[in-house]
Design a protein around this motif. Sequence first.
Motif, PDB file in Angstrom:
ATOM      1  N   MET A   1     -73.921 -57.003 -24.130  1.00 24.68           N
ATOM      2  CA  MET A   1     -72.602 -57.020 -24.738  1.00 24.68           C
ATOM      3  C   MET A   1     -71.620 -55.959 -23.877  1.00 24.68           C
ATOM      4  O   MET A   1     -70.599 -55.471 -24.321  1.00 24.68           O
ATOM      5  CB  MET A   1     -72.365 -56.952 -26.398  1.00 24.68           C
ATOM      6  CG  MET A   1     -72.901 -58.042 -27.117  1.00 24.68           C
ATOM      7  SD  MET A   1     -72.710 -57.793 -28.930  1.00 24.68           S
ATOM      8  CE  MET A   1     -73.684 -56.667 -29.065  1.00 24.68           C
ATOM      9  N   GLU A   2     -72.049 -55.555 -22.790  1.00 28.61           N
ATOM     10  CA  GLU A   2     -71.429 -54.321 -21.965  1.00 28.61           C
ATOM     11  C   GLU A   2     -70.378 -55.248 -21.448  1.00 28.61           C
ATOM     12  O   GLU A   2     -70.314 -55.954 -20.890  1.00 28.61           O
ATOM     13  CB  GLU A   2     -72.454 -53.821 -20.947  1.00 28.61           C
ATOM     14  CG  GLU A   2     -73.467 -52.883 -21.584  1.00 28.61           C
ATOM     15  CD  GLU A   2     -74.270 -52.120 -20.302  1.00 28.61           C
ATOM     16  OE1 GLU A   2     -74.093 -52.411 -19.247  1.00 28.61           O
ATOM     17  OE2 GLU A   2     -75.176 -51.426 -20.848  1.00 28.61           O
ATOM     18  N   GLN A   3     -69.163 -54.365 -21.562  1.00 24.28           N
ATOM     19  CA  GLN A   3     -67.966 -54.819 -20.823  1.00 24.28           C
ATOM     20  C   GLN A   3     -67.493 -53.800 -19.751  1.00 24.28           C
ATOM     21  O   GLN A   3     -67.729 -52.580 -19.639  1.00 24.28           O
ATOM     22  CB  GLN A   3     -66.793 -54.749 -21.569  1.00 24.28           C
ATOM     23  CG  GLN A   3     -67.102 -55.798 -22.907  1.00 24.28           C
ATOM     24  CD  GLN A   3     -65.860 -56.018 -23.968  1.00 24.28           C
ATOM     25  OE1 GLN A   3     -64.669 -55.799 -23.573  1.00 24.28           O
ATOM     26  NE2 GLN A   3     -66.264 -56.193 -25.065  1.00 24.28           N
ATOM     27  N   THR A   4     -67.318 -54.407 -18.394  1.00 25.08           N
ATOM     28  CA  THR A   4     -66.932 -53.695 -17.295  1.00 25.08           C
ATOM     29  C   THR A   4     -65.572 -54.204 -16.549  1.00 25.08           C
ATOM     30  O   THR A   4     -65.271 -55.541 -16.812  1.00 25.08           O
ATOM     31  CB  THR A   4     -67.880 -53.724 -16.319  1.00 25.08           C
ATOM     32  OG1 THR A   4     -68.160 -54.957 -15.886  1.00 25.08           O
ATOM     33  CG2 THR A   4     -69.155 -53.038 -16.601  1.00 25.08           C
ATOM     34  N   ARG A   5     -64.711 -53.468 -16.264  1.00 26.90           N
ATOM     35  CA  ARG A   5     -63.540 -53.847 -15.458  1.00 26.90           C
ATOM     36  C   ARG A   5     -63.977 -54.239 -13.913  1.00 26.90           C
ATOM     37  O   ARG A   5     -64.336 -53.421 -13.189  1.00 26.90           O
ATOM     38  CB  ARG A   5     -62.599 -52.913 -15.525  1.00 26.90           C
ATOM     39  CG  ARG A   5     -61.196 -53.206 -15.606  1.00 26.90           C
ATOM     40  CD  ARG A   5     -60.776 -53.769 -16.661  1.00 26.90           C
ATOM     41  NE  ARG A   5     -59.471 -54.434 -16.374  1.00 26.90           N
ATOM     42  CZ  ARG A   5     -58.810 -55.341 -17.338  1.00 26.90           C
ATOM     43  NH1 ARG A   5     -59.255 -55.494 -18.581  1.00 26.90           N
ATOM     44  NH2 ARG A   5     -57.514 -56.035 -17.056  1.00 26.90           N
ATOM     45  N   VAL A   6     -63.387 -55.216 -13.595  1.00 23.05           N
ATOM     46  CA  VAL A   6     -63.905 -55.828 -12.329  1.00 23.05           C
ATOM     47  C   VAL A   6     -62.741 -56.489 -11.353  1.00 23.05           C
ATOM     48  O   VAL A   6     -61.868 -57.079 -12.299  1.00 23.05           O
ATOM     49  CB  VAL A   6     -65.222 -56.686 -12.083  1.00 23.05           C
ATOM     50  CG1 VAL A   6     -66.393 -56.308 -12.603  1.00 23.05           C
ATOM     51  CG2 VAL A   6     -64.803 -58.064 -12.863  1.00 23.05           C
ATOM     52  N   LYS A   7     -62.562 -56.567 -10.324  1.00 22.82           N
ATOM     53  CA  LYS A   7     -61.476 -57.122  -9.663  1.00 22.82           C
ATOM     54  C   LYS A   7     -61.919 -58.820  -9.590  1.00 22.82           C
ATOM     55  O   LYS A   7     -62.749 -59.291  -9.580  1.00 22.82           O
ATOM     56  CB  LYS A   7     -61.352 -56.883  -8.259  1.00 22.82           C
ATOM     57  CG  LYS A   7     -61.160 -55.265  -7.891  1.00 22.82           C
ATOM     58  CD  LYS A   7     -60.919 -55.057  -6.573  1.00 22.82           C
ATOM     59  CE  LYS A   7     -60.703 -53.371  -6.298  1.00 22.82           C
ATOM     60  NZ  LYS A   7     -60.667 -53.178  -4.852  1.00 22.82           N
ATOM     61  N   VAL A   8     -60.850 -59.394  -9.673  1.00 25.36           N
ATOM     62  CA  VAL A   8     -60.881 -60.867  -9.453  1.00 25.36           C
ATOM     63  C   VAL A   8     -61.492 -61.442  -8.502  1.00 25.36           C
ATOM     64  O   VAL A   8     -62.284 -62.402  -8.459  1.00 25.36           O
ATOM     65  CB  VAL A   8     -59.561 -61.697  -9.871  1.00 25.36           C
ATOM     66  CG1 VAL A   8     -59.563 -63.143 -10.007  1.00 25.36           C
ATOM     67  CG2 VAL A   8     -58.703 -61.457 -11.383  1.00 25.36           C
ATOM     68  N   GLU A   9     -61.311 -60.714  -7.324  1.00 20.22           N
ATOM     69  CA  GLU A   9     -61.848 -61.300  -6.216  1.00 20.22           C
ATOM     70  C   GLU A   9     -63.602 -61.055  -6.121  1.00 20.22           C
ATOM     71  O   GLU A   9     -64.180 -61.721  -5.211  1.00 20.22           O
ATOM     72  CB  GLU A   9     -61.150 -61.045  -4.950  1.00 20.22           C
ATOM     73  CG  GLU A   9     -61.311 -59.341  -4.789  1.00 20.22           C
ATOM     74  CD  GLU A   9     -59.914 -58.786  -5.514  1.00 20.22           C
ATOM     75  OE1 GLU A   9     -59.413 -57.627  -4.858  1.00 20.22           O
ATOM     76  OE2 GLU A   9     -59.466 -59.378  -6.142  1.00 20.22           O
ATOM     77  N   ASP A  10     -63.856 -60.411  -7.091  1.00 17.07           N
ATOM     78  CA  ASP A  10     -65.311 -59.969  -6.951  1.00 17.07           C
ATOM     79  C   ASP A  10     -66.171 -60.891  -7.839  1.00 17.07           C
ATOM     80  O   ASP A  10     -67.408 -60.708  -7.965  1.00 17.07           O
ATOM     81  CB  ASP A  10     -65.540 -58.424  -7.523  1.00 17.07           C
ATOM     82  CG  ASP A  10     -65.111 -57.450  -6.383  1.00 17.07           C
ATOM     83  OD1 ASP A  10     -64.898 -57.816  -5.157  1.00 17.07           O
ATOM     84  OD2 ASP A  10     -64.723 -56.354  -6.438  1.00 17.07           O
ATOM     85  N   LEU A  11     -65.371 -61.467  -8.753  1.00 16.86           N
ATOM     86  CA  LEU A  11     -65.985 -62.276  -9.934  1.00 16.86           C
ATOM     87  C   LEU A  11     -67.199 -63.290  -9.301  1.00 16.86           C
ATOM     88  O   LEU A  11     -68.304 -63.291  -9.800  1.00 16.86           O
ATOM     89  CB  LEU A  11     -65.030 -63.116 -10.656  1.00 16.86           C
ATOM     90  CG  LEU A  11     -64.204 -62.259 -11.695  1.00 16.86           C
ATOM     91  CD1 LEU A  11     -63.370 -63.219 -12.094  1.00 16.86           C
ATOM     92  CD2 LEU A  11     -65.153 -61.728 -12.665  1.00 16.86           C
ATOM     93  N   HIS A  12     -66.578 -63.794  -8.335  1.00 13.97           N
ATOM     94  CA  HIS A  12     -67.722 -65.034  -7.874  1.00 13.97           C
ATOM     95  C   HIS A  12     -68.968 -64.353  -7.524  1.00 13.97           C
ATOM     96  O   HIS A  12     -70.171 -64.994  -7.872  1.00 13.97           O
ATOM     97  CB  HIS A  12     -66.926 -65.730  -6.359  1.00 13.97           C
ATOM     98  CG  HIS A  12     -67.521 -67.021  -6.308  1.00 13.97           C
ATOM     99  ND1 HIS A  12     -69.123 -66.981  -5.358  1.00 13.97           N
ATOM    100  CD2 HIS A  12     -67.589 -68.271  -6.454  1.00 13.97           C
ATOM    101  CE1 HIS A  12     -69.327 -68.123  -5.181  1.00 13.97           C
ATOM    102  NE2 HIS A  12     -68.751 -68.819  -5.931  1.00 13.97           N
TER     103      HIS A  12
END
Length: 514
Positions: A486-497
């Motif tokens: 259930m950890e939440q991290t902030r990531v860039k949309v371009e890194d999601l894939h």
Amino acid sequence: MAQQDDVFKKIVSHAKEYGFVFPSSEIYDGLSAVYDYGQNGVELKNNIKRYWWDAMTLLHENIVGIDSAIFMHPTIWKASGHVDAFNDPLIDNRDSKKRYRADVLIEDHLAKIDDKIAKEVAKAAKRFGDAFDEAQFRATNARVLEHQAHRDALHERFAKAMNDNDLDGLRQIIVDEEIVCPISGTKNWTEVRQFNLMFKTEMGSTADGSMTVYLRPETAQGIFVNYLNVQKTGRMRIPFGIAQIGKAFRNEIVARQFIFRMREFEQMEMQFFVRPGEELKWFAQWKEWRLKWHKALGMGDEKYRYHDHDKLAHYANAATDIEFLMPFGFKEVEGIHSRTNFDLSQHQKFSGKKIEYFDPELNEHYTPYVIETSIGVDRMFLSVLCSAYEEEQLPGGDTRTVLHLPAPLAPVKCAVLPLVRKDGLPEKAREIVDELKFDFATHYEEKDAIGKRYRRQDAIGTPFCITVDHQTLEDNTVTLRERDSMEQTRVKVEDLHALIHDRVSLASLLRKLR
């Protein structure tokens, strides 16, 4: 045991509530031992099949696949022995009018003796703590030794009766052990008799011109009768294998335990053709490889064990099961068998066609021996579901129901959730879905509070949730929530894939098998 029964009932209920498995024909009060896979169930099932298929055909250059017909010439089943020998020993209780497999009643009775031994060991372990020596306790405790002696004698007697096809002997065990009907609680048993499990039907337009055919009880025979076609057209050299996934049908009288034993089910089978005399070497190799395939899923190595057969089928010279710890005990999910050259020899005899293999290295013709690996898709599905299910206690007293599915098998790989249904967030979320959906099963959801949406995704086993909020519109970042921690991290949309692919691709599983 009662607690485990309760857990299993919750798993069955969860499977229906969240679109994994439905009772077939439910609006007509159902059809016994037949089930339909729902929208999430079919995705999980397909992912299991893809994992097996790719592990067989991509990782082994000498294994190819086929898809044979369900209907086959009826003489095939005469040659294979199914017409004469594909039977279950059945017994009825006169009071409850219920029918049981005699061998299953005895196996369940043996399991109860095992439970008695386990309880004695558990009590002693609790009493003695760190000083407890389990091996010494099992070797010296009077009650354990008494139970073990009873179990060993009964097991030997049971194995002999099964190997000798001694129906009277099976019934006598049930009488001597005072085994009661689970429904009526009485010991008013009929004689044991054999019941053939194949479904019959008619093929042809008229009664006079029709032919009796069978719904196949296994997929293996479709491989055997095509073995020479595959070998010649594929220029295959021994050793080589043929894999197949397909439906099979058995008229199970004692169908039970949800999708564990059904009348219509799906098999993943591979027949591996080897030189005579080398079969036991390959049998040992495939035992090791198949267990490794199961363990790569990360569901707990301690949940697996081998079970060597007491009674070998008429065609086998070695056989073992890979068993998985279900809520109702260790049960078979896969069988590995050394089938000798029985099947090919029988089909050569009954068809009158020569189907020997010419070995250019030995410069001789022979009938290959066969190692079979056979796994039930539905049983594998059930083992994954049972292993994944958890009612987790959270800090603050809350609970959540979560499926810790192996990420590559999960029906939905990621869910994209706009924080609110305004301010352009749904539109941005849809953009992300449109980027990810070509590679991952991606779900979009905007209804209810974000916490409720997280819980729904946890309940179907979605590994990742992507939350789109107002900050996303400012810096093109999102919150990526991981299911298990259930950890939440902030990531860039371009890194999601890339982040998601590393966890959910089947390749990540297959690499463990190299």
